[in-house]
Design an enzyme around this catalytic site. Structure first.
Site, PDB file in Angstrom:
ATOM      1  N   GLY A 100       0.796  -1.425   0.032  1.00  0.00           N
ATOM      2  CA  GLY A 100       0.057  -0.133   0.174  1.00  0.00           C
ATOM      3  C   GLY A 100       0.677   1.301  -0.115  1.00  0.00           C
ATOM      4  O   GLY A 100       1.825   1.294   0.844  1.00  0.00           O
TER       5      GLY A 100
ATOM      6  N   ARG B 285       0.717  -4.927  -5.251  1.00  0.00           N
ATOM      7  CA  ARG B 285       0.712  -6.133  -4.283  1.00  0.00           C
ATOM      8  C   ARG B 285       0.894  -7.359  -5.086  1.00  0.00           C
ATOM      9  O   ARG B 285      -0.040  -7.556  -5.754  1.00  0.00           O
ATOM     10  CB  ARG B 285      -0.137  -6.168  -3.483  1.00  0.00           C
ATOM     11  CG  ARG B 285      -0.590  -5.022  -2.482  1.00  0.00           C
ATOM     12  CD  ARG B 285      -1.736  -5.309  -1.458  1.00  0.00           C
ATOM     13  NE  ARG B 285      -2.456  -4.302  -1.074  1.00  0.00           N
ATOM     14  CZ  ARG B 285      -2.043  -3.705   0.174  1.00  0.00           C
ATOM     15  NH1 ARG B 285      -0.636  -4.085   0.607  1.00  0.00           N
ATOM     16  NH2 ARG B 285      -2.391  -2.590   0.523  1.00  0.00           N
TER      17      ARG B 285
ATOM     18  N   ASP C 181       5.367  -5.176   5.976  1.00  0.00           N
ATOM     19  CA  ASP C 181       5.779  -6.459   6.291  1.00  0.00           C
ATOM     20  C   ASP C 181       5.817  -7.574   4.992  1.00  0.00           C
ATOM     21  O   ASP C 181       6.850  -8.134   4.835  1.00  0.00           O
ATOM     22  CB  ASP C 181       4.742  -7.123   7.224  1.00  0.00           C
ATOM     23  CG  ASP C 181       4.933  -8.366   7.766  1.00  0.00           C
ATOM     24  OD1 ASP C 181       5.994  -8.508   8.037  1.00  0.00           O
ATOM     25  OD2 ASP C 181       3.885  -9.346   7.502  1.00  0.00           O
TER      26      ASP C 181
ATOM     27  N   THR D 242       4.566   2.624   5.502  1.00  0.00           N
ATOM     28  CA  THR D 242       3.000   2.053   5.769  1.00  0.00           C
ATOM     29  C   THR D 242       2.590   2.845   6.691  1.00  0.00           C
ATOM     30  O   THR D 242       3.235   3.428   7.372  1.00  0.00           O
ATOM     31  CB  THR D 242       3.065   0.503   6.028  1.00  0.00           C
ATOM     32  OG1 THR D 242       1.833   0.392   6.396  1.00  0.00           O
ATOM     33  CG2 THR D 242       3.908   0.189   7.198  1.00  0.00           C
TER      34      THR D 242
ATOM     35  N   ASP E 112       0.203   2.002   8.301  1.00  0.00           N
ATOM     36  CA  ASP E 112      -0.223   1.157   9.777  1.00  0.00           C
ATOM     37  C   ASP E 112       0.603   1.170  10.623  1.00  0.00           C
ATOM     38  O   ASP E 112       0.198   0.731  12.008  1.00  0.00           O
ATOM     39  CB  ASP E 112      -0.466  -0.480   9.317  1.00  0.00           C
ATOM     40  CG  ASP E 112      -1.544  -0.594   7.813  1.00  0.00           C
ATOM     41  OD1 ASP E 112      -2.129   0.311   7.984  1.00  0.00           O
ATOM     42  OD2 ASP E 112      -1.361  -1.793   7.444  1.00  0.00           O
TER      43      ASP E 112
ATOM     44  N   ASP F  26       2.730  -0.916  11.847  1.00  0.00           N
ATOM     45  CA  ASP F  26       2.868  -2.095  12.360  1.00  0.00           C
ATOM     46  C   ASP F  26       4.170  -3.180  12.103  1.00  0.00           C
ATOM     47  O   ASP F  26       4.000  -4.084  11.967  1.00  0.00           O
ATOM     48  CB  ASP F  26       1.470  -2.997  11.848  1.00  0.00           C
ATOM     49  CG  ASP F  26       1.731  -3.031  10.209  1.00  0.00           C
ATOM     50  OD1 ASP F  26       2.538  -2.445   9.689  1.00  0.00           O
ATOM     51  OD2 ASP F  26       0.863  -3.844   9.666  1.00  0.00           O
TER      52      ASP F  26
ATOM     53  N   ARG G  90      -5.426  -2.487   8.760  1.00  0.00           N
ATOM     54  CA  ARG G  90      -5.410  -3.946   8.471  1.00  0.00           C
ATOM     55  C   ARG G  90      -5.617  -4.567   9.718  1.00  0.00           C
ATOM     56  O   ARG G  90      -6.943  -4.341  10.362  1.00  0.00           O
ATOM     57  CB  ARG G  90      -4.166  -4.234   7.931  1.00  0.00           C
ATOM     58  CG  ARG G  90      -4.093  -5.716   7.164  1.00  0.00           C
ATOM     59  CD  ARG G  90      -2.774  -6.099   6.593  1.00  0.00           C
ATOM     60  NE  ARG G  90      -2.405  -5.299   5.394  1.00  0.00           N
ATOM     61  CZ  ARG G  90      -3.045  -5.196   4.198  1.00  0.00           C
ATOM     62  NH1 ARG G  90      -3.716  -6.284   4.003  1.00  0.00           N
ATOM     63  NH2 ARG G  90      -2.447  -4.480   3.264  1.00  0.00           N
TER      64      ARG G  90
HETATM   65  O1  F6P Z   1      -1.281  -1.531   4.835  1.00  0.00           O
HETATM   66  C1  F6P Z   1      -1.792  -0.429   4.311  1.00  0.00           C
HETATM   67  C2  F6P Z   1      -3.469  -0.286   4.291  1.00  0.00           C
HETATM   68  O2  F6P Z   1      -4.074   0.917   3.821  1.00  0.00           O
HETATM   69  C3  F6P Z   1      -4.294  -1.132   5.504  1.00  0.00           C
HETATM   70  O3  F6P Z   1      -4.397  -0.080   6.422  1.00  0.00           O
HETATM   71  C4  F6P Z   1      -5.390  -1.479   4.635  1.00  0.00           C
HETATM   72  O4  F6P Z   1      -6.152  -2.644   5.456  1.00  0.00           O
HETATM   73  C5  F6P Z   1      -5.137  -1.956   3.443  1.00  0.00           C
HETATM   74  O5  F6P Z   1      -3.737  -1.340   3.063  1.00  0.00           O
HETATM   75  C6  F6P Z   1      -6.096  -1.684   2.165  1.00  0.00           C
HETATM   76  O6  F6P Z   1      -5.602  -2.273   0.660  1.00  0.00           O
HETATM   77  P1  F6P Z   1      -5.882  -1.780  -0.500  1.00  0.00           P
HETATM   78  O7  F6P Z   1      -5.390  -0.442  -0.723  1.00  0.00           O
HETATM   79  O8  F6P Z   1      -5.251  -3.024  -1.226  1.00  0.00           O
HETATM   80  O9  F6P Z   1      -7.608  -1.634  -0.425  1.00  0.00           O
END
Ligand code: F6P
Length: 323
Positions: A11, A72, A103, A126, A128, A130, A172
């Site tokens: 992300g 991704r 991660d 990120t 997050d 995390d 997440r």
């Molecule tokens: O890891 C970053 C994040 O924004 C999370 O907080 C969220 O769950 C996820 O990515 C959303 O992913 P996508 O952009 O693939 O919907």
């Protein structure tokens, strides 16, 4: 080492561009040839490479998103995908990689490096927060500021109508954004996956607030809460608690965009520089992080999110201060 590539993966996060800039300019400072890989690991397999000079990263420190684009990649998880990427790097004479991501990015980098012997270094990008091995990840602070700006506005309308709002934030399966933004905007409750959510306790706190004549209530819900998202939790609460009219807001991907805060620009610049310096010092498969305002390097094997502890004391403070 003569030629190094940098990519952003997973992300996007505000500050990734500032980090790319730091990596490129540190490499150029040391006389390296620098390459940007577009679209993360997908671009690595497809040879989507861009030669980068100092000018390529001009005027990006303030921009959200990532000029290198991101992805991704499922393909990169396969043996064939990794071999393809290895061949592309060999064809181009690239000897080292800087990875900016979370991660999943480091997990992929570790496997790739173990198979190919190409050294990888990382910077935590990120929203997050995390990752173990850094107090803050690049993008987290900007995301927090986006959330509190939105929640402050929600508070205006909530107080005007005497309403209860459930506001869902990203993260997440981690509660850092919820916990920190919740404390920052004076939320009446904060629901996070790291701490068991008891619906009856949530209702009890709402009852207490109502008895104290609170004109509005904001409950911040982390998207990964085990009791469900904001809509599901609002339904469960509404079955037993009727004093306030209730609304739900999901802030969503707005949290990933926008111009990075000064904190994130500074963090990204320091960590991008440190990742590149680390690679040149002969380090491999480590993430540059900031702990107690010092640069530390943590092996990719230890940056996994399950080793990160949430500060539950903050939850207690939030309850005390919002009473
Ligand atoms: O890891 C970053 C994040 O924004 C999370 O907080 C969220 O769950 C996820 O990515 C959303 O992913 P996508 O952009 O693939 O919907």
């Amino acid at each position: 080492m003569k030629k190094v590539a940098v990519l952003t993966s997973g992300g996007d996060a505000p500050g990734m561009n500032a980090c790319v800039r730091a990596v490129i300019r540190t490499g150029l400072y040391h006389g390296l040839e620098m390459v940007g890989v577009r679209r993360g690991y997908d671009g690595l397999m497809d040879g989507d490479f861009l030669p980068m000079d100092s000018h390529s990263v001009s005027n990006i420190i303030q921009r959200g998103g990532t000029i290198l684009k991101t992805a991704r990649s499922e393909r990169f998880k396969t043996k064939e995908g990794m071999e393809q990427a290895q061949n592309r790097l060999a064809d181009d004479g690239i000897e080292g990689l800087i990875l900016i991501g979370g991660d999943g990015t480091f997990k992929g980098g570790l496997e790739f490096s173990n198979i190919t012997n190409i050294p990888c270094m990382g910077a935590p990008g990120t929203i997050d927060n995390d990752l173990f091995g850094t107090d803050y990840t690049i993008g987290f602070d900007t995301a927090l500021n986006t959330v509190i700006e939105a929640v402050d506005k929600i508070r205006d309308t909530a107080a005007s109508h005497n309403r209860l709002f459930f506001v869902e934030v990203m993260g997440r399966d981690a509660g850092f954004i919820a916990l920190n933004s919740g404390l920052g905007c004076g939320a009446e409750d904060i629901l996070i996956p790291e701490s068991k959510t008891d619906i009856d306790e949530v209702i009890q706190r709402l009852e207490d607030g109502w008895k104290r004549h609170k004109s509005s209530c904001i409950i911040i819900v982390a998207e990964g809460d085990k009791e469900g998202g904001a809509f599901e939790i609002a339904e469960k609460v509404k079955k037993k608690f009727h004093h306030y009219d209730t609304r739900v807001t999901v802030i969503g991907h707005m949290q990933r965009g926008g111009s990075p805060t000064c904190f994130d620009r500074l963090l990204a610049s320091r960590l991008g520089h440190a990742a590149m310096e680390g690679l040149l010092q002969g380090r491999k498969n480590e993430m540059a992080g900031l702990v107690n305002n010092h640069i530390v390097y943590t092996p990719f094997t230890q940056t996994r999110k399950h080793t990160v502890d949430i500060n539950e004391g903050l939850l207690k403070i939030a309850h005390i201060l919002s009473a």
